[in-house]
Scaffold this motif. Structure first.
Motif, short mmCIF file in Angstrom:
data_model
loop_
_atom_site.label_atom_id
_atom_site.label_comp_id
_atom_site.label_asym_id
_atom_site.label_seq_id
_atom_site.Cartn_x
_atom_site.Cartn_y
_atom_site.Cartn_z
N ALA A 176 0.83 -1.21 0.00
CA ALA A 176 0.00 0.00 0.00
C ALA A 176 0.87 1.26 0.00
CB ALA A 176 -0.92 0.00 1.22
N GLU A 177 1.98 1.25 0.72
CA GLU A 177 2.86 2.42 0.71
C GLU A 177 3.57 2.56 -0.65
OE1 GLU A 177 5.48 2.75 4.00
OE2 GLU A 177 3.85 3.00 5.45
N LEU A 180 1.01 4.00 -2.85
CA LEU A 180 0.84 5.41 -2.52
C LEU A 180 1.91 6.26 -3.19
CD1 LEU A 180 -0.44 7.75 -0.98
CD2 LEU A 180 0.95 7.09 1.01
N ASN A 183 1.08 6.50 -6.84
CA ASN A 183 -0.05 7.40 -7.08
C ASN A 183 0.34 8.86 -6.87
OD1 ASN A 183 -2.89 6.05 -7.55
ND2 ASN A 183 -1.76 4.67 -6.19
N GLU A 184 1.27 9.12 -5.98
CA GLU A 184 1.75 10.50 -5.83
C GLU A 184 2.45 10.97 -7.10
OE1 GLU A 184 4.17 10.27 -2.38
OE2 GLU A 184 2.51 10.60 -0.97
N LEU A 225 -5.36 9.22 -5.48
CA LEU A 225 -4.33 9.45 -4.47
C LEU A 225 -4.93 9.44 -3.07
CD1 LEU A 225 -1.46 10.21 -3.62
CD2 LEU A 225 -2.05 12.60 -4.07
N ALA A 228 -5.59 5.89 -2.14
CA ALA A 228 -4.33 5.19 -1.86
C ALA A 228 -3.77 5.60 -0.51
CB ALA A 228 -3.31 5.47 -2.97
N ARG A 229 -3.87 6.89 -0.17
CA ARG A 229 -3.38 7.35 1.13
C ARG A 229 -4.18 6.74 2.28
NH1 ARG A 229 -3.46 12.35 0.05
NH2 ARG A 229 -1.24 12.58 -0.44
N ASN A 231 -5.87 3.88 2.16
CA ASN A 231 -5.57 2.45 2.21
C ASN A 231 -4.24 2.19 2.91
OD1 ASN A 231 -6.08 -0.36 1.46
ND2 ASN A 231 -4.36 -0.08 0.05
N ALA A 232 -3.24 3.02 2.63
CA ALA A 232 -1.94 2.86 3.28
C ALA A 232 -2.06 3.06 4.79
CB ALA A 232 -0.92 3.82 2.68
N GLN A 233 -2.83 4.05 5.20
CA GLN A 233 -3.00 4.30 6.63
C GLN A 233 -3.76 3.17 7.32
OE1 GLN A 233 -4.95 8.11 6.58
NE2 GLN A 233 -3.03 9.28 6.37
#
Length: 477
Positions: A176-177, A180, A183-184, A225, A228-229, A231-233
Protein backbone atom coordinates in the motif's frame (compact mmCIF):
# COMPACT_ATOMS: atom_id res chain seq x y z
CA UNK A 1 6.04 -59.53 51.92
CA UNK A 2 6.77 -59.81 48.18
CA UNK A 3 3.25 -60.99 47.52
CA UNK A 4 1.84 -58.09 49.50
CA UNK A 5 3.98 -55.65 47.52
CA UNK A 6 2.81 -57.20 44.23
CA UNK A 7 -0.79 -56.91 45.31
CA UNK A 8 -0.30 -53.26 46.23
CA UNK A 9 1.75 -52.36 43.13
CA UNK A 10 -1.24 -50.96 41.13
CA UNK A 11 -2.17 -48.79 44.13
CA UNK A 12 1.41 -47.61 44.53
CA UNK A 13 1.65 -46.81 40.80
CA UNK A 14 -1.55 -44.77 41.00
CA UNK A 15 -0.24 -42.85 43.99
CA UNK A 16 3.01 -42.13 42.13
CA UNK A 17 1.02 -40.82 39.13
CA UNK A 18 -1.02 -38.59 41.40
CA UNK A 19 2.12 -37.23 43.01
CA UNK A 20 3.89 -36.56 39.69
CA UNK A 21 1.14 -34.37 38.26
CA UNK A 22 2.25 -30.75 38.43
CA UNK A 23 1.47 -27.49 36.65
CA UNK A 24 3.95 -26.47 33.93
CA UNK A 25 5.93 -23.42 35.14
CA UNK A 26 5.79 -21.74 31.71
CA UNK A 27 2.18 -22.61 30.96
CA UNK A 28 3.23 -25.17 28.31
CA UNK A 29 4.80 -22.44 26.17
CA UNK A 30 7.88 -24.59 25.63
CA UNK A 31 5.68 -27.39 24.27
CA UNK A 32 3.96 -24.95 21.92
CA UNK A 33 7.34 -23.62 20.78
CA UNK A 34 8.44 -27.17 20.04
CA UNK A 35 5.30 -27.79 17.98
CA UNK A 36 5.87 -24.60 15.95
CA UNK A 37 9.56 -25.21 15.33
CA UNK A 38 10.38 -24.64 11.67
CA UNK A 39 7.06 -22.86 11.08
CA UNK A 40 8.15 -19.46 12.44
CA UNK A 41 10.96 -17.04 11.54
CA UNK A 42 14.36 -17.76 13.14
CA UNK A 43 14.62 -16.28 16.61
CA UNK A 44 10.85 -15.98 17.09
CA UNK A 45 9.76 -16.45 20.71
CA UNK A 46 6.49 -16.74 22.55
CA UNK A 47 5.51 -14.21 25.25
CA UNK A 48 7.25 -15.14 28.51
CA UNK A 49 5.54 -15.63 31.85
CA UNK A 50 8.15 -14.06 34.11
CA UNK A 51 7.80 -10.30 34.70
CA UNK A 52 11.52 -9.64 34.21
CA UNK A 53 11.51 -11.58 30.96
CA UNK A 54 8.52 -9.54 29.78
CA UNK A 55 10.43 -6.33 30.43
CA UNK A 56 13.39 -7.64 28.45
CA UNK A 57 11.03 -8.59 25.61
CA UNK A 58 9.63 -5.04 25.54
CA UNK A 59 13.15 -3.63 25.40
CA UNK A 60 13.91 -5.94 22.47
CA UNK A 61 10.75 -4.80 20.70
CA UNK A 62 11.77 -1.17 21.09
CA UNK A 63 15.17 -1.96 19.57
CA UNK A 64 13.51 -3.68 16.61
CA UNK A 65 11.29 -0.65 16.07
CA UNK A 66 14.28 1.66 15.73
CA UNK A 67 14.90 0.46 12.16
CA UNK A 68 12.69 -0.57 9.25
CA UNK A 69 10.45 -3.47 10.28
CA UNK A 70 10.71 -6.34 7.81
CA UNK A 71 8.26 -9.25 7.63
CA UNK A 72 10.15 -11.57 9.99
CA UNK A 73 10.62 -8.80 12.55
CA UNK A 74 6.91 -7.96 12.39
CA UNK A 75 6.10 -11.60 13.15
CA UNK A 76 8.56 -11.67 16.05
CA UNK A 77 7.03 -8.53 17.53
CA UNK A 78 3.49 -9.87 17.13
CA UNK A 79 4.34 -13.16 18.85
CA UNK A 80 5.85 -11.33 21.82
CA UNK A 81 3.43 -8.44 22.05
CA UNK A 82 -0.01 -9.44 20.73
CA UNK A 83 -2.48 -9.37 23.67
CA UNK A 84 -4.82 -11.84 22.01
CA UNK A 85 -2.10 -14.48 21.75
CA UNK A 86 -1.07 -13.85 25.35
CA UNK A 87 -4.64 -14.50 26.44
CA UNK A 88 -4.84 -17.70 24.39
CA UNK A 89 -1.60 -19.02 25.87
CA UNK A 90 -2.82 -18.15 29.35
CA UNK A 91 -5.92 -20.20 28.55
CA UNK A 92 -3.63 -23.11 27.72
CA UNK A 93 -2.04 -22.70 31.16
CA UNK A 94 -5.52 -22.82 32.69
CA UNK A 95 -6.18 -26.08 30.83
CA UNK A 96 -2.91 -27.49 32.20
CA UNK A 97 -3.93 -26.55 35.75
CA UNK A 98 -7.31 -28.22 35.17
CA UNK A 99 -5.49 -31.35 34.03
CA UNK A 100 -3.47 -31.43 37.24
CA UNK A 101 -6.61 -30.84 39.28
CA UNK A 102 -8.36 -33.72 37.51
CA UNK A 103 -5.46 -36.09 38.13
CA UNK A 104 -5.09 -35.09 41.77
CA UNK A 105 -6.76 -37.62 44.04
CA UNK A 106 -9.67 -36.20 46.02
CA UNK A 107 -9.02 -35.59 49.68
CA UNK A 108 -10.36 -38.28 51.98
CA UNK A 109 -13.09 -37.30 54.39
CA UNK A 110 -12.96 -37.69 58.16
CA UNK A 111 -16.16 -37.81 60.20
CA UNK A 112 -16.19 -37.32 63.95
CA UNK A 113 -19.34 -37.66 66.00
CA UNK A 114 -20.20 -37.65 69.69
CA UNK A 115 -23.55 -39.01 70.81
CA UNK A 116 -25.04 -39.82 74.21
CA UNK A 117 -28.21 -41.02 75.77
CA UNK A 118 -29.39 -41.79 79.31
CA UNK A 119 -27.17 -44.85 79.60
CA UNK A 120 -24.09 -44.42 77.46
CA UNK A 121 -21.91 -42.09 75.47
CA UNK A 122 -20.75 -42.94 71.94
CA UNK A 123 -17.84 -41.47 69.96
CA UNK A 124 -17.85 -42.17 66.24
CA UNK A 125 -14.80 -41.78 63.95
CA UNK A 126 -14.97 -42.53 60.21
CA UNK A 127 -12.38 -42.24 57.47
CA UNK A 128 -13.82 -42.41 53.92
CA UNK A 129 -12.12 -42.55 50.55
CA UNK A 130 -13.46 -42.83 46.98
CA UNK A 131 -11.97 -45.82 45.17
CA UNK A 132 -12.97 -45.08 41.57
CA UNK A 133 -10.72 -42.03 41.26
CA UNK A 134 -7.80 -44.13 42.54
CA UNK A 135 -8.49 -47.18 40.40
CA UNK A 136 -8.98 -45.25 37.16
CA UNK A 137 -6.03 -42.91 37.72
CA UNK A 138 -3.64 -44.61 35.23
CA UNK A 139 -6.22 -44.46 32.45
CA UNK A 140 -7.26 -40.92 33.31
CA UNK A 141 -3.62 -39.88 33.28
CA UNK A 142 -3.24 -41.24 29.76
CA UNK A 143 -6.44 -39.56 28.57
CA UNK A 144 -5.47 -36.25 30.12
CA UNK A 145 -2.06 -36.49 28.45
CA UNK A 146 -3.75 -36.92 25.09
CA UNK A 147 -6.08 -34.01 25.82
CA UNK A 148 -3.20 -31.70 26.73
CA UNK A 149 -1.34 -32.73 23.58
CA UNK A 150 -4.45 -31.83 21.62
CA UNK A 151 -4.73 -28.48 23.43
CA UNK A 152 -1.04 -27.79 22.78
CA UNK A 153 -1.48 -28.51 19.07
CA UNK A 154 -4.49 -26.21 18.99
CA UNK A 155 -2.51 -23.43 20.68
CA UNK A 156 0.30 -24.01 18.17
CA UNK A 157 -2.26 -23.46 15.39
CA UNK A 158 -3.15 -20.12 16.93
CA UNK A 159 0.53 -19.12 17.03
CA UNK A 160 1.10 -20.11 13.41
CA UNK A 161 -2.11 -18.41 12.34
CA UNK A 162 -1.12 -15.15 14.05
CA UNK A 163 2.27 -15.31 12.34
CA UNK A 164 0.61 -15.80 8.95
CA UNK A 165 -1.91 -12.99 9.58
CA UNK A 166 0.90 -10.64 10.59
CA UNK A 167 2.89 -11.52 7.50
CA UNK A 168 -0.13 -10.94 5.27
CA UNK A 169 -0.82 -7.59 6.92
CA UNK A 170 2.83 -6.56 6.56
CA UNK A 171 2.76 -7.41 2.86
CA UNK A 172 -0.40 -5.38 2.33
CA UNK A 173 1.00 -2.44 4.30
CA UNK A 174 4.27 -2.30 2.35
CA UNK A 175 2.46 -2.75 -0.97
CA UNK A 176 0.00 0.00 0.00
CA UNK A 177 2.86 2.42 0.71
CA UNK A 178 4.47 1.51 -2.62
CA UNK A 179 1.16 2.11 -4.38
CA UNK A 180 0.84 5.41 -2.52
CA UNK A 181 4.24 6.55 -3.79
CA UNK A 182 3.26 5.58 -7.35
CA UNK A 183 -0.05 7.40 -7.08
CA UNK A 184 1.75 10.50 -5.83
CA UNK A 185 3.91 10.44 -8.98
CA UNK A 186 0.80 9.90 -11.09
CA UNK A 187 -0.92 12.83 -9.40
CA UNK A 188 2.11 15.03 -9.96
CA UNK A 189 2.02 14.23 -13.68
CA UNK A 190 -1.73 14.89 -13.85
CA UNK A 191 -1.34 18.15 -11.91
CA UNK A 192 1.43 19.26 -14.24
CA UNK A 193 -0.81 18.50 -17.23
CA UNK A 194 -3.70 20.42 -15.71
CA UNK A 195 -1.51 23.46 -14.97
CA UNK A 196 -0.02 23.41 -18.46
CA UNK A 197 -3.49 23.11 -19.99
CA UNK A 198 -4.71 26.11 -17.98
CA UNK A 199 -1.76 28.27 -19.11
CA UNK A 200 -2.16 27.30 -22.74
CA UNK A 201 -5.89 27.98 -22.57
CA UNK A 202 -5.17 31.48 -21.23
CA UNK A 203 -3.09 32.36 -24.28
CA UNK A 204 -5.60 30.76 -26.64
CA UNK A 205 -3.50 27.72 -27.66
CA UNK A 206 -5.76 25.11 -26.06
CA UNK A 207 -9.46 24.40 -26.49
CA UNK A 208 -11.86 24.25 -23.59
CA UNK A 209 -12.61 20.60 -24.34
CA UNK A 210 -8.94 19.60 -24.17
CA UNK A 211 -8.50 21.62 -21.00
CA UNK A 212 -11.56 19.94 -19.45
CA UNK A 213 -10.09 16.51 -20.29
CA UNK A 214 -6.81 17.33 -18.56
CA UNK A 215 -8.63 18.75 -15.55
CA UNK A 216 -10.75 15.59 -15.37
CA UNK A 217 -7.58 13.47 -15.38
CA UNK A 218 -6.19 15.63 -12.59
CA UNK A 219 -9.32 15.17 -10.50
CA UNK A 220 -9.27 11.41 -11.08
CA UNK A 221 -5.64 11.26 -10.02
CA UNK A 222 -6.41 13.31 -6.91
CA UNK A 223 -9.26 11.00 -5.93
CA UNK A 224 -7.11 7.93 -6.57
CA UNK A 225 -4.33 9.45 -4.47
CA UNK A 226 -6.74 10.06 -1.59
CA UNK A 227 -7.92 6.45 -1.73
CA UNK A 228 -4.33 5.19 -1.86
CA UNK A 229 -3.38 7.35 1.13
CA UNK A 230 -6.35 6.07 3.12
CA UNK A 231 -5.57 2.45 2.21
CA UNK A 232 -1.94 2.86 3.28
CA UNK A 233 -3.00 4.30 6.63
CA UNK A 234 -5.58 1.57 7.25
CA UNK A 235 -3.17 -1.23 6.36
CA UNK A 236 -0.58 0.30 8.66
CA UNK A 237 -3.13 0.39 11.47
CA UNK A 238 -3.92 -3.27 10.88
CA UNK A 239 -0.24 -4.14 11.14
CA UNK A 240 0.18 -2.10 14.32
CA UNK A 241 -2.82 -3.89 15.80
CA UNK A 242 -1.36 -7.29 14.99
CA UNK A 243 1.95 -6.31 16.59
CA UNK A 244 0.22 -4.88 19.67
CA UNK A 245 1.72 -1.41 19.22
CA UNK A 246 0.33 1.90 20.47
CA UNK A 247 1.46 5.40 21.42
CA UNK A 248 4.93 6.38 20.28
CA UNK A 249 5.51 2.88 18.92
CA UNK A 250 3.16 3.67 16.02
CA UNK A 251 5.94 5.71 14.38
CA UNK A 252 7.65 2.54 13.13
CA UNK A 253 9.12 2.46 9.64
CA UNK A 254 8.52 -0.05 6.86
CA UNK A 255 10.83 -1.02 3.99
CA UNK A 256 10.38 0.93 0.78
CA UNK A 257 9.73 -2.17 -1.33
CA UNK A 258 8.42 -5.70 -1.08
CA UNK A 259 10.90 -8.61 -1.09
CA UNK A 260 12.12 -9.62 -4.53
CA UNK A 261 10.61 -12.66 -6.19
CA UNK A 262 12.49 -15.93 -5.67
CA UNK A 263 14.36 -17.42 -8.60
CA UNK A 264 12.23 -20.55 -8.56
CA UNK A 265 8.72 -21.45 -7.43
CA UNK A 266 9.88 -23.79 -4.64
CA UNK A 267 10.46 -27.48 -4.11
CA UNK A 268 6.86 -28.64 -4.59
CA UNK A 269 6.39 -29.96 -8.11
CA UNK A 270 2.69 -30.78 -8.05
CA UNK A 271 -0.47 -30.59 -6.03
CA UNK A 272 0.08 -34.20 -4.94
CA UNK A 273 3.34 -33.21 -3.22
CA UNK A 274 1.52 -30.42 -1.42
CA UNK A 275 -1.25 -32.82 -0.41
CA UNK A 276 1.19 -35.34 1.09
CA UNK A 277 3.02 -32.60 2.98
CA UNK A 278 -0.22 -31.29 4.46
CA UNK A 279 -1.29 -34.74 5.70
CA UNK A 280 2.08 -35.18 7.43
CA UNK A 281 2.63 -31.77 8.95
CA UNK A 282 -0.67 -29.94 9.54
CA UNK A 283 -1.22 -29.15 13.19
CA UNK A 284 -5.02 -29.24 13.04
CA UNK A 285 -5.00 -32.83 11.77
CA UNK A 286 -2.66 -33.82 14.60
CA UNK A 287 -5.05 -32.29 17.14
CA UNK A 288 -8.00 -34.15 15.62
CA UNK A 289 -6.08 -37.45 15.70
CA UNK A 290 -5.54 -36.96 19.42
CA UNK A 291 -9.22 -36.17 19.87
CA UNK A 292 -10.04 -39.49 18.22
CA UNK A 293 -7.58 -41.29 20.51
CA UNK A 294 -9.25 -39.80 23.58
CA UNK A 295 -12.75 -40.72 22.40
CA UNK A 296 -11.75 -44.26 21.45
CA UNK A 297 -9.86 -44.77 24.71
CA UNK A 298 -12.83 -43.75 26.83
CA UNK A 299 -15.34 -45.86 24.96
CA UNK A 300 -14.50 -49.06 26.84
CA UNK A 301 -14.96 -47.44 30.24
CA UNK A 302 -18.22 -45.70 29.51
CA UNK A 303 -20.65 -48.34 30.77
CA UNK A 304 -18.49 -49.41 33.74
CA UNK A 305 -18.08 -45.86 34.94
CA UNK A 306 -21.79 -45.18 34.58
CA UNK A 307 -22.71 -48.20 36.72
CA UNK A 308 -19.92 -48.29 39.29
CA UNK A 309 -18.97 -44.63 39.43
CA UNK A 310 -19.60 -44.20 43.19
CA UNK A 311 -17.63 -47.02 44.80
CA UNK A 312 -16.20 -45.94 48.13
CA UNK A 313 -14.53 -47.36 51.24
CA UNK A 314 -15.03 -46.28 54.83
CA UNK A 315 -13.06 -47.24 57.95
CA UNK A 316 -14.94 -46.84 61.24
CA UNK A 317 -13.57 -46.75 64.79
CA UNK A 318 -16.40 -46.23 67.26
CA UNK A 319 -16.29 -46.25 71.06
CA UNK A 320 -19.28 -46.68 73.41
CA UNK A 321 -18.89 -45.97 77.13
CA UNK A 322 -21.50 -46.36 79.89
CA UNK A 323 -22.27 -43.09 81.68
CA UNK A 324 -21.55 -44.47 85.15
CA UNK A 325 -17.94 -45.07 84.08
CA UNK A 326 -18.35 -48.76 83.77
CA UNK A 327 -18.09 -50.96 80.73
CA UNK A 328 -16.52 -49.52 77.51
CA UNK A 329 -16.93 -51.14 74.10
CA UNK A 330 -15.00 -50.39 70.91
CA UNK A 331 -16.19 -51.23 67.40
CA UNK A 332 -13.87 -51.22 64.36
CA UNK A 333 -14.48 -52.23 60.76
CA UNK A 334 -14.64 -51.43 57.06
CA UNK A 335 -17.52 -50.53 54.82
CA UNK A 336 -17.70 -50.62 51.05
CA UNK A 337 -20.30 -48.64 49.13
CA UNK A 338 -21.22 -50.03 45.74
CA UNK A 339 -24.24 -49.06 43.60
CA UNK A 340 -26.54 -51.82 42.38
CA UNK A 341 -27.28 -51.79 38.63
CA UNK A 342 -31.03 -52.20 38.93
CA UNK A 343 -32.11 -49.39 36.60
CA UNK A 344 -29.08 -47.93 34.85
CA UNK A 345 -27.12 -50.63 33.02
CA UNK A 346 -24.88 -48.14 31.21
CA UNK A 347 -26.52 -48.46 27.80
CA UNK A 348 -26.91 -44.68 27.40
CA UNK A 349 -23.33 -43.99 28.46
CA UNK A 350 -22.03 -46.68 26.12
CA UNK A 351 -24.07 -45.33 23.21
CA UNK A 352 -22.89 -41.79 23.87
CA UNK A 353 -19.25 -42.89 23.97
CA UNK A 354 -19.61 -44.86 20.74
CA UNK A 355 -21.16 -41.92 18.95
CA UNK A 356 -18.49 -39.57 20.29
CA UNK A 357 -15.85 -41.85 18.77
CA UNK A 358 -17.79 -41.95 15.48
CA UNK A 359 -18.10 -38.17 15.52
CA UNK A 360 -14.36 -37.72 16.13
CA UNK A 361 -13.53 -40.12 13.30
CA UNK A 362 -15.92 -38.34 10.92
CA UNK A 363 -14.53 -34.91 11.83
CA UNK A 364 -11.00 -36.18 11.22
CA UNK A 365 -11.93 -37.59 7.82
CA UNK A 366 -13.74 -34.39 6.86
CA UNK A 367 -10.80 -32.20 7.84
CA UNK A 368 -8.34 -34.52 6.10
CA UNK A 369 -10.32 -34.17 2.85
CA UNK A 370 -10.44 -30.41 3.33
CA UNK A 371 -6.70 -30.30 4.04
CA UNK A 372 -5.99 -32.23 0.83
CA UNK A 373 -8.18 -29.86 -1.18
CA UNK A 374 -6.72 -26.74 0.43
CA UNK A 375 -3.17 -27.93 -0.21
CA UNK A 376 -3.88 -28.52 -3.89
CA UNK A 377 -5.80 -25.25 -4.27
CA UNK A 378 -3.20 -23.16 -2.48
CA UNK A 379 -0.43 -24.73 -4.53
CA UNK A 380 -2.27 -23.86 -7.76
CA UNK A 381 -2.87 -20.31 -6.53
CA UNK A 382 0.80 -20.03 -5.56
CA UNK A 383 2.04 -21.23 -8.94
CA UNK A 384 -0.33 -18.92 -10.81
CA UNK A 385 0.61 -15.93 -8.65
CA UNK A 386 4.30 -16.66 -9.23
CA UNK A 387 3.86 -16.87 -13.00
CA UNK A 388 1.85 -13.63 -13.10
CA UNK A 389 4.36 -11.78 -10.94
CA UNK A 390 7.24 -13.06 -13.06
CA UNK A 391 5.43 -11.91 -16.19
CA UNK A 392 4.94 -8.43 -14.77
CA UNK A 393 8.50 -8.14 -13.51
CA UNK A 394 10.28 -9.70 -16.50
CA UNK A 395 8.10 -8.62 -19.44
CA UNK A 396 5.33 -6.08 -18.82
CA UNK A 397 7.21 -3.61 -16.61
CA UNK A 398 10.37 -3.55 -18.80
CA UNK A 399 8.21 -2.94 -21.87
CA UNK A 400 6.42 -0.03 -20.15
CA UNK A 401 9.75 1.50 -19.18
CA UNK A 402 11.08 1.02 -22.70
CA UNK A 403 8.04 2.80 -24.14
CA UNK A 404 8.58 5.57 -21.57
CA UNK A 405 12.21 6.02 -22.64
CA UNK A 406 11.32 6.02 -26.34
CA UNK A 407 8.58 8.58 -25.71
CA UNK A 408 11.10 10.85 -23.94
CA UNK A 409 13.50 10.53 -26.90
CA UNK A 410 10.73 11.43 -29.34
CA UNK A 411 9.63 14.33 -27.16
CA UNK A 412 13.17 15.64 -27.11
CA UNK A 413 13.17 15.38 -30.90
CA UNK A 414 9.80 17.15 -31.02
CA UNK A 415 8.09 14.13 -32.60
CA UNK A 416 5.48 13.76 -29.80
CA UNK A 417 3.68 16.37 -27.74
CA UNK A 418 3.99 17.01 -24.04
CA UNK A 419 0.51 15.52 -23.59
CA UNK A 420 1.65 12.20 -25.04
CA UNK A 421 4.67 12.31 -22.74
CA UNK A 422 2.49 12.90 -19.68
CA UNK A 423 0.04 10.19 -20.74
CA UNK A 424 2.85 7.70 -21.12
CA UNK A 425 4.24 8.69 -17.72
CA UNK A 426 0.87 7.91 -16.17
CA UNK A 427 0.71 4.58 -18.02
CA UNK A 428 4.18 3.63 -16.82
CA UNK A 429 3.28 4.51 -13.25
CA UNK A 430 0.15 2.37 -13.51
CA UNK A 431 2.31 -0.52 -14.76
CA UNK A 432 4.49 -0.12 -11.67
CA UNK A 433 1.39 -0.27 -9.45
CA UNK A 434 0.16 -3.41 -11.23
CA UNK A 435 3.56 -5.08 -10.89
CA UNK A 436 3.60 -4.25 -7.19
CA UNK A 437 0.15 -5.76 -6.72
CA UNK A 438 1.13 -9.00 -8.45
CA UNK A 439 4.30 -9.17 -6.37
CA UNK A 440 2.21 -8.68 -3.22
CA UNK A 441 -0.28 -11.34 -4.35
CA UNK A 442 2.54 -13.84 -4.85
CA UNK A 443 3.86 -13.39 -1.31
CA UNK A 444 0.32 -13.58 0.05
CA UNK A 445 -0.20 -16.84 -1.84
CA UNK A 446 3.13 -18.13 -0.50
CA UNK A 447 2.03 -17.34 3.06
CA UNK A 448 -1.31 -19.10 2.56
CA UNK A 449 0.42 -22.11 1.02
CA UNK A 450 2.78 -22.54 3.97
CA UNK A 451 -0.12 -22.21 6.38
CA UNK A 452 -2.17 -24.79 4.48
CA UNK A 453 0.80 -27.20 4.41
CA UNK A 454 2.03 -27.00 7.99
CA UNK A 455 -0.54 -25.21 10.14
CA UNK A 456 -4.26 -25.01 9.62
CA UNK A 457 -6.84 -23.74 7.17
CA UNK A 458 -5.86 -20.27 5.93
CA UNK A 459 -8.03 -17.68 7.60
CA UNK A 460 -9.58 -20.17 10.06
CA UNK A 461 -8.95 -19.55 13.75
CA UNK A 462 -8.89 -22.73 15.86
CA UNK A 463 -10.81 -22.87 19.12
CA UNK A 464 -9.07 -24.02 22.26
CA UNK A 465 -11.31 -26.25 24.36
CA UNK A 466 -10.23 -25.80 27.96
CA UNK A 467 -13.34 -27.00 29.75
CA UNK A 468 -12.54 -29.53 32.43
CA UNK A 469 -14.40 -32.86 31.99
CA UNK A 470 -17.03 -33.63 34.54
CA UNK A 471 -16.21 -36.22 37.16
CA UNK A 472 -18.75 -38.65 35.81
CA UNK A 473 -17.29 -38.36 32.35
CA UNK A 474 -13.78 -38.93 33.66
CA UNK A 475 -14.94 -42.07 35.38
CA UNK A 476 -17.24 -43.32 32.72
CA UNK A 477 -15.79 -42.39 29.34
Amino acid sequence: MKRAILRLSPLLAALVLAGCASVSPDGLRSDVAQRTEGRLPPGAQLPPVDAKARQEAQAQINRWLEGPVDADTAVRIALLNNPGLQGQLAQLGIADAQRVQTLTLPNPSFTFGRFRNSQEREIERQFSFGLVQLITLPWRSRWQGWQMEQATLTAAQQVVLLAADTRRTWLRAVAAEQALAANERMHEAAALGGELAARMAQVGNFSKMDQARELALQQQAAAQLARARLNAQLEREQLARRMGLWGQQLAFQLPAQLPALPKSAGDLRSGEDAEATALRQRLDLGALRRDLDVSAGREGWAAIGSIFGDIGATYSNNTSTERDGGHSDKTQGWEFDMPLPLFDWGFAARGMAQNEALRSAAVLRDNAIRARSEARSQWLAYRTAYDLAQQQQAEVLPLARLVQEETVYRYNGMFVSVWQLLAQARATTQAVVTATETQRDFWLAETDLQLALTGTSPGTAPTLNTAAPAASNEQGH
